[in-house]
Write an enzyme that holds these catalytic residues in place. Structure first.
Site, short mmCIF file in Angstrom:
data_model
loop_
_atom_site.label_atom_id
_atom_site.label_comp_id
_atom_site.label_asym_id
_atom_site.label_seq_id
_atom_site.Cartn_x
_atom_site.Cartn_y
_atom_site.Cartn_z
N ASP A 40 0.82 -1.22 0.00
CA ASP A 40 0.00 0.00 0.00
C ASP A 40 0.85 1.27 0.00
O ASP A 40 1.99 1.27 0.47
CB ASP A 40 -0.91 0.03 1.24
CG ASP A 40 -0.12 -0.03 2.52
OD1 ASP A 40 0.81 -0.86 2.61
OD2 ASP A 40 -0.41 0.75 3.46
N GLU A 41 0.26 2.31 -0.53
CA GLU A 41 0.78 3.68 -0.41
C GLU A 41 2.21 3.84 -0.90
O GLU A 41 2.93 4.72 -0.43
CB GLU A 41 0.65 4.18 1.04
CG GLU A 41 -0.80 4.21 1.50
CD GLU A 41 -1.00 4.86 2.87
OE1 GLU A 41 -1.92 5.68 2.99
OE2 GLU A 41 -0.23 4.54 3.80
N VAL A 42 2.62 3.04 -1.85
CA VAL A 42 3.96 3.21 -2.42
C VAL A 42 4.09 4.61 -3.01
O VAL A 42 5.11 5.29 -2.86
CB VAL A 42 4.23 2.14 -3.50
CG1 VAL A 42 5.61 2.32 -4.11
CG2 VAL A 42 4.09 0.74 -2.90
#
Lengths: 557, 557
Positions: free
Chosen positions: B325-327
């Site tokens: 997530d949220e790279v």
């Protein structure tokens, strides 16, 4: 001895600070031996002194039989001064004595309004001396001493920071309001909150005992009130429980101001026959939820007088909170739609102006208060000021306002009429939100509770005389969604922000960013003492995290 | 024996209901012997049977040496079945036996995905019989039996309601996600949540072990990860702690799915040299907060492979959560502003399209997962689906969406691609709000957490095959503001609403108003068992309020 001249900001652990997640400093930049709430004046020395449990003593001087001081010595020596669950070092070569010197006699009663809480504390490597006018000041000084103590991870020893401190509160009223009607709180849980209040130098428990939902207070004279009005026979404070709480509070330098909210919020008084009016819904049907007193019934005033006489014998505090809020919420149902009330109003020449009926009730209530055998200063919620004519002897309790500015305006208006004020609007801690609400704007209104570190009750345009009328503030934790399970973590450390605002000099406590390292140390210290002080600044940690069974560890000392 | 034909709604305590404050029913209209989550089918009998502590027994038949069942019998007989802090009646004339009959052998491992939890429970005045395919079903049946037990205030006896129950879960994945990186949670506190999960028939602990802030997980092969990345040496789960938690969960029929979030949220992995890229602020200065893996370093993939091999030996569950997530939150700082990364991308023909670099990383990660000696099915947060190309073996974990409709749309889209789905968006329980948020709209978005009783993960327009791909849901309590002090009260009973949504037939659990009397009984039952289950429906009370020292009372039994 040389004056100790280190600057205040050295209080914060010196280290190259660097940014961390959530836009803040690294989570271990907490203070070491920081004091919360910040003292009036504090100058740290350059040295720390190692404390050995078997070599430390408290000398109470001529007050060796004073229960307040004996209880204090027991708490700090056996529970609070060496809180971390590690072995307390023993065997140092020299004794370390904390001398407690109190000028006034040991009081038999609780602190009263205006009792001195000032203290002087000098901590050197050779000794510590607390000097105070009253035992209440000594309690505050002892807490400060205990906050200078820290556990040094490197040497695995307890140390105390040397310091010279002059300290006294900014406001005389610094309180927490609990609500034991919406949910019952056990005596044990209330006592835990009193412990934490004392650790935050708070001095008033405003006990909202009774409301629409339940009547847990036991009147000896009118037992039908609790037998009918309590949730169950287990949801009652016995006469002994109440005395126990008052005395426990006293031992921690805390006054207990009871509230009996009149004439609305009274549904739970239904055990007293004839006390409430009949109330009607829009179809003219009885609501079964009468929540307003019947002012036609003269017996009700005799009953209130008799009830309050007993209250004054039960609660010794010279203040008595009599509510008076939100009467208008019930007027339509209980007075306007009530034909008997309407007739009564016409007979009394009030027409259909229910405010006149409110005034009629309050005038009679003021008279009852005036005629109490043991005199009391009444506190009323702000509606008395907004809608009615408060007795000039009253204190007005501000609870409305959607912004700090609006709240300040209310304070201004009341003090301009020469009435003293207590403020709660900024600090409705029951309104929870996601985030660091003690310092950040999180949407909603000021009353729905954010940035409460930044609400300052004298921040209004007014004369010095007006500002002198601001007695202080009370953080409220209304009970709709709070009971034994969650009150402690929900209340703290959010209420600690209020405690600093009400105790500390405003000019030294302007920025939450400066405060948080001390607040974090406070949280961890109290967690180590066994209290559920929740995180309130996004990710962080304490050297020792909360442990349910800490008290067992402690008891092994 | 005659079929028991009482209707379901009789479950709710029959009484003339009347309105009360906060627009709801009176607070004592709770169910008596109500079951939460609601069983697939339940038919109550007309009789209750008094239970005597010294005359009740659990017969495990041929499974007398099965640790899961022995632990179960110990828990219910000695702690959970007679929870109220009153003397357990003894001395009835006849024995009462609960026969537990399990078809399959006693398993040595935890439940796996799809393990049967079905059970049949018949409670008559003469005996009780639990029949199940697996020990996991027996655990669920035993919890249900214990919920049919109630304390009768009038007779001062424990009684059990007679009933016939056929029960099985609606979804195979019903979980709680805890985050031990933002704040550490003690083993003891995690075990308490596992207790409460079992009482709510939840079966998955999604353990978000590691994140940007700290690395409390101990790798035997790479100890530098926790020695550098943990908050402190006290903020670490030893290998033994992890095994202990996994086994404790197993004894309660709960799988433990670990998450190691890659390639972002990785700052705390900094103990592994070369694992993270350098990241730069807008002035080109190093941020000191690298939070993204360096995909140029081939050693990193070898390290991940070796690390995950150890993880598969530590956690036996066939699912393995690898985050993802949220790279994009870190791409500008750590990849776009990083000249070496830019050069690498040009050399690999990716131009300046960082999504291609993400894909490059994930392809290598998929290959590592495929080549694990012990096979694992990977779970990824939804970005893998939204931005990248998930391996077709993946499960997609939905966590975004501002309304239920938007969340359903995500579920639709993922299942349309034939990928299985786990849903968390509806149940971000870390987002606290004031009010009865389990059922009421309180502003904010669906993800910011209200009305979570009403989120149904198959409420999207899709084929039956698509709906079969919905594995269930996981309520998340992210750790920013949660630690040992407050996780329990904050999580429960809000997560109980999720538990019912995921276990019970949708058509029988449509209205929160119908559910609350059972939920209230659940809360009070669990409070009496010694857990901090907070009020969530405005004013109410329990017959016995939470008491810190209840366990002492219980231990006297």
């Amino acid at each position: 001895m040389q004056p100790l001249i280190l600057l205040l900001h050295l209080l914060i652990f010196v280290s190259i600070s660097h940014a961390w997640f959530y836009g803040r400093d690294a989570p271990d930049r907490w203070s070491v031996g920081g004091v919360w709430p910040l003292p009036h004046k504090i100058v740290y020395g350059s040295k720390n002194k190692t404390l050995y449990h078997d070599k430390i003593g408290i000398d109470l001087g001529g007050k060796k039989n004073c229960d307040v001081l004996l209880n204090m010595a027991d708490n700090y020596m056996n529970k609070w001064m060496f809180p971390f669950p590690v072995e307390v070092p023993t065997g140092g070569s020299d004794d370390y004595i904390i001398t407690v010197s109190v000028k006034e006699d040991c009081p038999t009663g609780p602190p009263i309004h205006g009792s001195s809480e000032e203290y002087f504390l000098r901590v050197s490597v050779g000794e510590a001396v607390i000097t105070a006018q009253t035992v209440w000041g000594a309690l505050r000084g002892m807490e400060t001493f205990s906050q200078l103590v820290f556990y040094d991870e490197k040497s695995k020893e307890y140390k105390v920071r040397t310091a010279e401190i002059v300290d006294r509160p900014r406001f005389p009223v610094r309180g927490i309001m609990i609500d034991t009607s919406r949910h019952f709180l056990s005596v044990k849980v209330i006592k835990r909150q009193l412990d934490i209040m004392a650790m935050n130098k708070l001095n008033v428990l405003h006990w909202h005992l009774v409301d629409s939902e339940s009547f847990p207070y036991t009147s000896a004279r009118f037992p039908e009130l609790h037998t009918v009005g309590a949730y169950s026979p287990r949801h009652v404070y016995s006469r002994k429980d109440v005395a126990d709480i008052i005395n426990y509070a006293r031992l921690h330098g805390i006054r207990v101001i009871p509230e009996f909210d009149l004439p609305g919020h009274t549904s739970a008084w239904r055990g007293k026959k004839g006390f409430l009016t009949e109330c009607f819904d829009e179809h003219g049907e009885l609501t079964n939820l009468p929540n307003l007193i019947d002012p036609m019934n003269e017996n009700n005033f005799a009953f209130i007088a008799e009830f309050l006489e007993e209250v004054t014998q039960t609660f010794s505090d010279p203040f008595l909170h009599l509510g008076g809020d939100e009467v208008s919420d019930y007027i339509v149902e209980c007075w306007e739609r009530n034909q008997k009330i309407q007739k009564f109003m016409r007979e009394k020449g009030m027409g259909n102006n229910t405010v006149l009926l409110e005034n009629y009730f309050f005038e009679k209530l003021f008279k009852i208060v005036k005629e109490l055998k043991i005199k009391r200063k009444p506190i009323f919620w702000q509606e008395l000021f907004d809608n009615n004519n408060p007795d000039p002897n009253s204190i007005i309790h501000i609870w409305k306002g959607n912004s700090h500015e609006e709240i300040y305006e209310y304070i201004h208006n009341v003090t301009a009429q020469n009435l003293p004020v207590i403020v709660s609007s900024c600090w409705y801690l029951n309104y929870i939100k996601y985030g660091a609400d003690w310092r950040d704007e999180i949407g909603g209104t000021a009353k729905s509770n954010s940035r409460y570190y930044y609400c300052d009750p004298t921040n209004f345009n007014g004369t010095d005389a007006q500002k002198q009328l601001v007695l202080g503030g009370i953080a409220a934790i209304w009970g709709e969604l709070v009971d034994n399970t969650n009150i402690e973590a929900r209340l703290w450390p959010r209420a600690s922000a209020v405690a600093e605002r009400l105790w500390s000099p405003a000019e030294k406590t302007q920025r939450a960013e400066d405060a948080w390292p001390r607040m974090h140390e406070l949280r961890c210290r109290l967690v180590s003492r066994g209290y559920r002080i929740q995180p309130n600044n996004n990710p962080d940690y304490c050297p020792f995290e909360f442990d349910e069974d800490l008290k067992n560890v402690r008891n092994e000392f």
